[in-house]
Write a protein that holds these residues in place. Structure first.
Motif, PDB file in Angstrom:
ATOM      1  N   SER A 251     -16.341  81.589 -67.451  1.00 34.50           N
ATOM      2  CA  SER A 251     -17.084  82.122 -66.300  1.00 34.50           C
ATOM      3  C   SER A 251     -18.581  82.065 -66.546  1.00 34.50           C
ATOM      4  O   SER A 251     -19.360  81.643 -65.671  1.00 34.50           O
ATOM      5  N   PHE A 255     -21.075  79.787 -64.195  1.00 35.80           N
ATOM      6  CA  PHE A 255     -22.119  80.367 -63.350  1.00 35.80           C
ATOM      7  C   PHE A 255     -23.509  80.069 -63.883  1.00 35.80           C
ATOM      8  O   PHE A 255     -24.484  80.027 -63.127  1.00 35.80           O
ATOM      9  N   ASN A 268     -26.786  84.615 -53.889  1.00 33.82           N
ATOM     10  CA  ASN A 268     -25.824  84.035 -54.829  1.00 33.82           C
ATOM     11  C   ASN A 268     -26.316  84.133 -56.272  1.00 33.82           C
ATOM     12  O   ASN A 268     -25.525  84.315 -57.202  1.00 33.82           O
ATOM     13  N   TYR A 272     -24.198  85.756 -59.183  1.00 33.87           N
ATOM     14  CA  TYR A 272     -23.861  85.019 -60.396  1.00 33.87           C
ATOM     15  C   TYR A 272     -24.321  85.765 -61.637  1.00 33.87           C
ATOM     16  O   TYR A 272     -23.601  85.861 -62.647  1.00 33.87           O
TER      17      TYR A 272
END
Length: 453
Positions: A251, A255, A268, A272
């Motif tokens: 992850s 990101f 966003n 993130y």
């Protein structure tokens, strides 16, 4: 000589040979001591009967009669006159007597302790000789009687020697078979140990005996089974750690790459960064839990024990976790008696945090968690019950294993790495306590902790 089989055989054969040699000398000594007296009495009796036979026959001539009687009843005789001259002709057996012994018998002394060496047989033998005095017409005579060695005696001794040899041969042959029977399980154990050293734990030694070797084989099989379980646990542990570390790293990596694009909106970007922060905290918690579990599993880790109020500690933990249970509007029902225990306060604070966090996690919104703490005898019993999904009975034996989760799918909506209950179990075991899980699946779970006071 390095082989156990060879050593066992040599030891047993050596024992048999030593036993046979010892038995041979002991039996020979006992036989000779007993036979010596019997033979001496027999020779005295035979010599006395020969003298009596002559004296009871007035017409008989001494020398021809004694010559005729010599050689009868396995005896051989020699007669000496007053001048010490032998009067009887030899009949294949030489009976030579020392002149001084002849003189002693002629003087009227009876001799029963004389020996002669017989060289006519395959080996020299000492045979007993007795000397008896008697008179004829006022003239002294000396009659010496000895035993005639015959072939039957030699055959008997040869048979005895052959018997000892057969015993040695048959015994050695049986020892070869018995030793192989004794050593075979050890050879199997050695081969199984070699395979186990190479990492093959699915080995099993056949058990057909109930003696010490059979017990050893059973213990080996049990050890191999436990080592196999430990190896499987190690593999599962590595797999679980890899999974727990791999997911957040994936992850974070994904990101982070997304943030490199200039087209990412501010909304966003913040989302993130929040995910990256949460995954980083997840990795940090995992690292801390692994370190704590490793420290707790060390048997020589000292406990910083002190006496404190257990009920007050539980209340403080409930208050500290308020942000977690208030968001789900969970009600707490506390029934805590004033309890004093002697334990490591920091470790038990971690126990109540882990157990309560677990209950809060699986308790539905507007649910209830009940905590009771009572004293029974010399024990303190703490129960933490919720009305969540509960734990199936078949899962309860495994929930304290590292990384074990009842949720096999590892639902990401339920946070946790499966180490909390393992840490709880290690701490409670370290304080000689006990923890068990109660309740029915679908109706909530109860964790009951029993501690010595």
């Amino acid at each position: 000589m390095k082989s156990l089989y060879t050593r066992v055989v040599l030891v047993f054969v050596g024992i048999v040979m030593l036993s046979l040699v010892t038995a041979f000398f002991i039996t020979t000594w006992l036989y000779e001591e007993r036979a010596k007296g019997i033979v001496r009495d027999m020779l005295i009796e035979n010599g006395s009967q020969m003298i009596a036979t002559y004296q009871s026959t007035p017409t008989a001539e001494l020398v021809p009669l004694m010559q005729h009687l010599s050689g009868l009843s396995l005896t051989h005789t020699q007669l000496y006159n007053a001048e010490g001259v032998p009067l009887l002709a030899e009949k294949g057996t030489s009976l030579q007597v020392e002149p001084r012994d002849v003189a002693r018998v002629l003087a009227g002394e009876k001799l029963t302790d004389l020996l002669r060496i017989d060289t006519s047989a395959s080996h020299e033998a000492a045979l007993p000789v007795i000397g008896l005095p008697f008179q004829v017409d006022g003239q002294p005579y000396a009659l010496f009687v000895t035993l005639t060695r015959n072939s039957a005696d030699e055959e008997l001794m040869n048979s005895i020697h052959l018997l000892y040899g057969l015993i040695l041969f048959i015994g050695s042959f049986l020892i070869l078979i018995a030793a192989r029977y004794l050593v075979k399980p050890i050879v199997q154990l050695t081969e199984a140990t070699r395979r186990m050293a190479e990492g093959e734990f699915a080995v099993e030694v056949p058990i057909k005996r109930k003696d010490e070797i059979g017990i050893l084989s059973a213990s080996f099989n049990q050890m191999a089974k436990k080592l196999g379980m430990l190896d499987q646990m190690r593999r599962d542990f590595v797999s679980n750690v890899s999974h727990e570390i791999g997911s957040p790293l994936t992850s974070i990596s994904g990101f982070t790459k997304a943030l490199k694009h200039k087209e990412v909106s501010e909304e966003n970007r913040l989302r993130y960064l929040t995910i990256i922060e949460e995954e980083s905290e997840r990795l940090s918690r995992l690292s801390q839990n692994l370190l704590q579990l490793s420290q707790l599993q060390q048997e020589n880790m000292p406990l910083r024990t002190k006496t404190y109020r257990l009920d007050e500690q539980i209340r403080k933990v409930v208050i500290a976790l308020a942000p977690h249970w208030e968001t789900k509007q969970i009600d707490f029902d506390l029934h805590l008696e004033p309890l004093m225990i002697e334990a490591d306060e920091d470790q038990f604070s971690q126990v109540w945090i882990n157990l309560l966090s677990n209950s809060i996690k699986f308790t539905p919104i507007n649910g209830t968690i009940q905590i009771t703490a009572v004293k029974k005898g010399n024990q303190c019993i703490v129960s933490i019950s919720d009305n969540g999904i509960g734990i199936p009975e078949e899962e309860r034996a495994h929930i304290f294993k590292p990384f074990y989760k009842v949720d096999k799918a590892r639902n990401s909506a339920v946070k946790g790495n499966g180490l909390g209950l393992s840490i709880v179990k290690q701490i409670i075991d370290g304080h000689r306590g006990n923890i068990r899980v109660l309740g029915e699946a679908g109706k909530g779970a109860t964790f009951e902790v029993t501690l010595p006071q």
